[in-house]
Design an enzyme around this catalytic site. Structure first.
Site, short mmCIF file in Angstrom:
data_model
loop_
_atom_site.label_atom_id
_atom_site.label_comp_id
_atom_site.label_asym_id
_atom_site.label_seq_id
_atom_site.Cartn_x
_atom_site.Cartn_y
_atom_site.Cartn_z
N HIS A 153 -0.70 -1.56 -5.94
CA HIS A 153 -0.94 -3.01 -6.02
C HIS A 153 -0.65 -3.58 -7.41
O HIS A 153 -1.09 -4.68 -7.73
CB HIS A 153 -2.39 -3.32 -5.61
CG HIS A 153 -2.66 -3.03 -4.16
ND1 HIS A 153 -3.93 -2.94 -3.62
CD2 HIS A 153 -1.80 -2.81 -3.12
CE1 HIS A 153 -3.84 -2.67 -2.32
NE2 HIS A 153 -2.57 -2.58 -2.00
N CYS A 166 7.88 -12.07 -15.56
CA CYS A 166 8.48 -13.39 -15.77
C CYS A 166 9.03 -13.91 -14.44
O CYS A 166 9.78 -13.21 -13.76
CB CYS A 166 9.60 -13.28 -16.81
SG CYS A 166 10.48 -14.82 -17.02
N THR A 196 -12.54 3.70 -1.34
CA THR A 196 -11.82 2.59 -0.70
C THR A 196 -12.45 2.28 0.66
O THR A 196 -12.84 3.19 1.38
CB THR A 196 -10.30 2.85 -0.55
OG1 THR A 196 -9.71 1.74 0.13
CG2 THR A 196 -9.98 4.13 0.19
P1 OAD Z 1 -13.17 -2.51 -1.50
O1 OAD Z 1 -14.02 -3.37 -2.35
O2 OAD Z 1 -12.68 -3.05 -0.22
O3 OAD Z 1 -13.97 -1.17 -1.17
C1 OAD Z 1 -14.64 -0.46 -2.16
C2 OAD Z 1 -15.18 0.82 -1.53
O4 OAD Z 1 -15.78 1.58 -2.57
C3 OAD Z 1 -16.27 0.57 -0.47
O5 OAD Z 1 -15.98 1.36 0.68
C4 OAD Z 1 -17.55 1.07 -1.14
O6 OAD Z 1 -18.46 1.66 -0.22
C5 OAD Z 1 -17.00 2.12 -2.09
N1 OAD Z 1 -17.82 2.37 -3.29
C6 OAD Z 1 -18.67 1.54 -3.95
N2 OAD Z 1 -19.19 2.16 -5.03
C7 OAD Z 1 -18.67 3.41 -5.06
C8 OAD Z 1 -18.80 4.54 -5.92
N3 OAD Z 1 -19.60 4.51 -6.99
N4 OAD Z 1 -18.10 5.64 -5.63
C9 OAD Z 1 -17.29 5.70 -4.54
N5 OAD Z 1 -17.11 4.67 -3.71
C10 OAD Z 1 -17.79 3.54 -3.95
O7 OAD Z 1 -11.97 -1.98 -2.43
P2 OAD Z 1 -10.56 -1.37 -1.98
O8 OAD Z 1 -10.69 -0.54 -0.77
O9 OAD Z 1 -9.98 -0.76 -3.20
O10 OAD Z 1 -6.00 -5.66 -3.01
O11 OAD Z 1 -9.77 -2.69 -1.62
C11 OAD Z 1 -8.41 -2.58 -1.29
C12 OAD Z 1 -7.67 -3.79 -1.74
O12 OAD Z 1 -8.33 -4.97 -1.26
C13 OAD Z 1 -7.65 -3.99 -3.25
O13 OAD Z 1 -6.67 -3.21 -3.91
C14 OAD Z 1 -7.38 -5.44 -3.37
C15 OAD Z 1 -8.32 -5.97 -2.32
O14 OAD Z 1 -8.01 -7.20 -1.75
C16 OAD Z 1 -5.31 -6.68 -3.51
O15 OAD Z 1 -5.80 -7.48 -4.29
C17 OAD Z 1 -3.90 -6.72 -3.05
#
Ligand code: OAD
Length: 257
Positions: free
Chosen positions: A129, A137, A199
């Site tokens: 991402h 730019c 994730t």
């Molecule tokens: P999310 O915020 O959707 O999910 C975060 C995950 O981390 C959840 O499943 C939580 O349960 C878990 N979590 C929280 N604390 C934790 C810890 N200490 N250790 C392990 N896990 C933990 O984030 P992403 O899955 O990364 O994209 O989101 C994917 C994409 O959605 C991002 O890259 C972003 C967002 O919209 C864009 O902006 C394109």
């Protein structure tokens, strides 16, 4: 979300088995999400105080939003850059950086844009991402690194051509960088062991990478305090914080050697 009621002894046994797999399966892929940076104090997107609970993605993270109001979008990214700049990589980031040095077939794929994996010492990172510390730019498409925080001028402009600069991140409705996605897909297909760490597994195409790995016969290890749509596919679903669980696995590798 459901929390597993797994007995701690059961999880300890799984940690030892995973440490064993790490020693015997040379091709290891890791997919990380916002959860791995949570212990560094960086907000996730969908959790209790998640960014998408407080802000509307369509106002801040789409090409249309940037066209409409580049100052607003940049103020939001500058605020996020400030949070990240004041935080440090945690044990989870540091262990993954060490595994990269120790395991020749190791590959790190991340959805995070915070740059904490590189600050922890990881070198080969497939950033699906983009990266918040890179600017692109709009006129020349040239990408440059920029670590100023706060930015001295919003919106920033290209010093070479005066064009508007945007964060070099993937916004909603945009395609992922093609080469990086292809590399991530081949690494996942080829993996013998895949870790899926922090994730929610809601966002495509990243969420499909562990399925490619599973189809290719890899064992999937999920590390997350909560249940996710991937949990049913995982060979091991370890419930807990990324830094804490990775420390346990790392200690088990070292105990056994
Ligand atoms: P999310 O915020 O959707 O999910 C975060 C995950 O981390 C959840 O499943 C939580 O349960 C878990 N979590 C929280 N604390 C934790 C810890 N200490 N250790 C392990 N896990 C933990 O984030 P992403 O899955 O990364 O994209 O989101 C994917 C994409 O959605 C991002 O890259 C972003 C967002 O919209 C864009 O902006 C394109």
């Amino acid at each position: 979300m459901l929390r597993s009621a797994k007995h701690p002894k059961m999880q300890e046994k799984e940690v030892r088995e995973i440490a064993g797999l790490l020693r015997h399966k040379p091709r290891v892929a890791v997919l990380t999400g916002a959860g791995i940076s949570a212990e560094s104090g960086i907000p996730t997107f969908r959790g209790k105080n998640g960014l998408w609970k407080q802000f509307r993605a369509e106002d801040l993270a789409t090409p249309e939003a940037f066209e409409r109001d580049p100052i607003l979008v940049w103020e939001w990214y500058d605020w996020r850059r400030k949070i990240i700049a004041g935080r440090e990589p945690n044990a989870g980031h540091l262990i993954l950086a060490r595994w990269e040095e120790e395991l020749p077939g190791f590959i790190l794929i991340t959805q995070n844009i915070d740059g904490l994996h590189s600050r922890a010492g990881s070198k080969n990172i497939l950033e699906l991402h983009g990266n918040i510390w890179q600017l692109r730019c709009l006129k020349e498409a040239k990408v440059t690194e920029n670590f100023e925080s706060p930015l001295p001028h919003i919106p920033p402009r290209c010093p070479a051509c005066g064009g508007l600069l945007r964060p070099n991140v993937v916004w909603f409705g945009e395609a992922l960088p093609r080469l990086i996605l292809e590399q991530a897909q081949s690494a996942s297909t080829a993996a013998e062991l895949m870790f899926v760490i922090g994730t929610s597994a809601y966002v495509q195409p990243a969420a499909s990478l562990p399925l490619l790995a599973a189809e290719g016969g890899a064992a999937i290890v999920e590390i997350n305090p909560d249940y996710t749509p991937l949990s049913t596919y995982a060979s091991y679903s370890l419930r807990g914080k990324a830094g804490e669980i990775l420390l346990q696995i790392d200690a088990a590798i070292r105990d056994a050697s």
